[in-house]
Write an enzyme that holds these catalytic residues in place. Structure first.
Site, PDB file in Angstrom:
ATOM      1  N   SER A  96       0.803  -1.221   0.000  1.00 27.01           N
ATOM      2  CA  SER A  96       0.000   0.000   0.000  1.00 27.01           C
ATOM      3  C   SER A  96       0.840   1.277   0.000  1.00 27.01           C
ATOM      4  O   SER A  96       1.472   1.593  -0.987  1.00 27.01           O
ATOM      5  CB  SER A  96      -0.969  -0.035   1.181  1.00 27.01           C
ATOM      6  OG  SER A  96      -1.788   1.096   1.174  1.00 27.01           O
ATOM      7  N   ASP A 239      -2.753   6.393  -3.207  1.00 27.70           N
ATOM      8  CA  ASP A 239      -1.628   5.748  -2.524  1.00 27.70           C
ATOM      9  C   ASP A 239      -1.100   4.650  -3.465  1.00 27.70           C
ATOM     10  O   ASP A 239      -1.563   4.520  -4.599  1.00 27.70           O
ATOM     11  CB  ASP A 239      -2.041   5.216  -1.140  1.00 27.70           C
ATOM     12  CG  ASP A 239      -2.998   4.052  -1.225  1.00 27.70           C
ATOM     13  OD1 ASP A 239      -3.758   3.982  -2.217  1.00 27.70           O
ATOM     14  OD2 ASP A 239      -2.988   3.198  -0.317  1.00 27.70           O
ATOM     15  N   ASP A 241      -1.358   1.420  -3.906  1.00 28.53           N
ATOM     16  CA  ASP A 241      -2.216   0.402  -4.513  1.00 28.53           C
ATOM     17  C   ASP A 241      -3.573   0.972  -4.904  1.00 28.53           C
ATOM     18  O   ASP A 241      -4.503   0.215  -5.239  1.00 28.53           O
ATOM     19  CB  ASP A 241      -2.365  -0.827  -3.614  1.00 28.53           C
ATOM     20  CG  ASP A 241      -3.074  -0.517  -2.308  1.00 28.53           C
ATOM     21  OD1 ASP A 241      -2.915   0.612  -1.808  1.00 28.53           O
ATOM     22  OD2 ASP A 241      -3.785  -1.394  -1.792  1.00 28.53           O
TER      23      ASP A 241
END
Ligand code: MG
Length: 455
Positions: A96, A239, A241
């Site tokens: 992430s 962000d 992902d």
């Protein structure tokens, strides 16, 4: 307590230190043993994506799974595919918003939602006891690529918004993909929406040369500058992902996630003429204020997006989300979705006018954050003591203790991973938030000291 493998965000660690190929392969074996059948797999753009994809896939195949390799995609695109393709589940290889040296493995349930804790526990049991499905040479699994998932996902997002209004508005949007997985879908989606897109860091690059992938004000300076320089209608950042989206308004002001959450919540409740909105207890009161004003109802949960998503299903909510920019649109899917969040805010601006003007209608509160050391084994009794200490005030024990004051509130919450308590307080002014924080810190200090003295 049983040993844990999956934290709040899956398994994560520095590549080739904690997150090794051996570990990834065994996690794959454990997941394959649990899911039995077709498993979809995708990665973000990190340098270790291929290495971990191969390791996890090998583990999955060793336990008999048929791996559908979707390639590089945002997490919500994998979730959308899983929900609609009838596979047993999904595996996302991502860390992430963490720095580029990290990577992680996260499981998706058969309905596309983040894996609930009880199912993760079963996978953890297989992993820690090394109880893996044993397949003979005849029954090991296979792998095949699946193409075009990004396009069908972006197409699904497009169908969820008012395309005609967006197209007519002839907007300019600056899009910062953070060199992450959103690069493969979001610029294309903007094009499909008839929006003029100016892109930054929109080439997937695993070292994140543009900036680190957490969309903080420090990391989005170029986005702010480009919005100002081009006179764009808004700026958008994902962000790593792309399950979260943060916005910059037409004046170049960075908007914290609670503001965009409030804006979208208010809009959706108004459109629906009421309804339930779900968010964690840690969310700013600005969301509750606008939801109530629009005639809706707010429902609070423990912190964590899978918990928010499940509560939304349970109560039939029309919207939900977290203040980190992770917004959940149930008609699309029950998970945080960065592209969907972007498209919805573009629709709102196309319909209702400048983002800076819309944001001026969202109340502003000041936030104070602090943390105190506390041994894990006394956290439970410290919490119980705090409820007693604040018995004259309204409290909410959904997650930690939330204490309400006349001019704000505080949330005192033990960390699930570190030996600390966090104290978040919110007030009408900075001073009010600080005073509430001081009051709670004093009680918390005493409660910790007394619990330690009893040991
Ligand atoms: Mg994310």
């Amino acid at each position: 307590m049983a040993e844990r493998l999956f934290g709040t965000n899956g398994v994560r660690g520095v590549v080739n230190e904690e997150m090794t190929v051996q570990m990834a392969m065994e996690v794959g074996q454990a997941i394959g043993t649990f899911m039995t059948g077709k498993v979809a797999l995708a990665t973000d753009s990190r340098t270790s994506a291929d290495m971990l994809r191969c390791a996890v896939s090998a583990g999955l195949m060793a336990s008999g799974a048929e791996v559908l390799d979707l390639g590089m995609l945002p997490t919500p695109a994998l979730q959308y595919y899983v929900k609609n393709s009838g596979v047993k589940g999904g595996v996302m290889i991502t860390a992430s918003h963490n720095p580029p040296e990290f990577n992680g493995i996260k499981c998706v349930d058969h309905d596309g939602t983040e894996m609930p804790r009880n199912k993760e526990e079963q996978i953890e049991k297989f992993y820690f006891t090394k109880t893996f499905a044993h397949k003979t040479w005849r029954s090991v699994g296979s792998i095949r690529p699946v193409n075009g998932v990004g396009q069908s996902y972006a197409g699904a997002v497009k169908r969820q918004v008012d395309f005609a209004i967006i197209q007519d508005a002839k907007m300019t949007v600056v899009m910062d993909c953070a060199n992450g997985a959103g690069s493969v879908t979001s610029p294309w989606l903007l094009d499909q929406l008839g929006v003029r897109a100016i892109t930054l860091n929109a080439n997937p690059q695993g070292t994140f040369p543009g900036h680190e992938s957490e969309p903080t004000p420090e990391h989005l300076k170029d986005l702010v500058a480009t919005v100002k320089a081009t006179g764009a209608d808004l700026g958008v950042a994902h962000d790593g992902d792309a399950d979260r989206t943060i916005f910059v308004d037409d004046k170049g002001t960075y908007l914290y996630g609670d503001k965009s959450l409030a804006l979208v919540a208010s809009y959706i409740v108004k459109e629906a003429g009421g309804g339930k909105v779900v968010t964690p207890v840690s969310t700013s009161s600005c969301v509750e204020d606008v939801v109530k004003k629009a005639g809706g109802e707010i429902i609070y949960t423990k912190v964590g997006s899978p918990i928010v998503a499940r509560k939304m299903m349970e109560v039939g909510a029309i919207f939900g989300g977290e203040e980190n920019g992770g917004l959940i649109f149930p008609e699309h899917q029950y998970c945080r979705d960065g592209a969907m969040t972007m498209a919805k805010v573009i629709e709102i601006v196309a319909k209702e006018g400048k983002l800076s003007k819309l944001m001026a209608q969202v109340p502003s509160y000041a936030l104070d954050k602090r943390k105190l050391d506390c041994r894990n084994d006394i956290k439970e009794e410290v919490l119980e003591d705090l409820v007693v200490r604040f018995q004259d005030r309204r409290t909410d024990t959904t997650d930690g203790v939330k204490v309400f004051f006349d001019n704000g509130w505080a949330l005192v919450r033990p960390s699930g991973t570190e030996p600390i308590f966090r104290v978040y307080s919110e007030g009408m002014t900075k001073d009010a938030a600080k005073k509430i924080g001081d009051t709670c810190e004093k009680e918390l200090r005493e409660a910790i000291a007394e619990a330690m003295a009893r040991k």
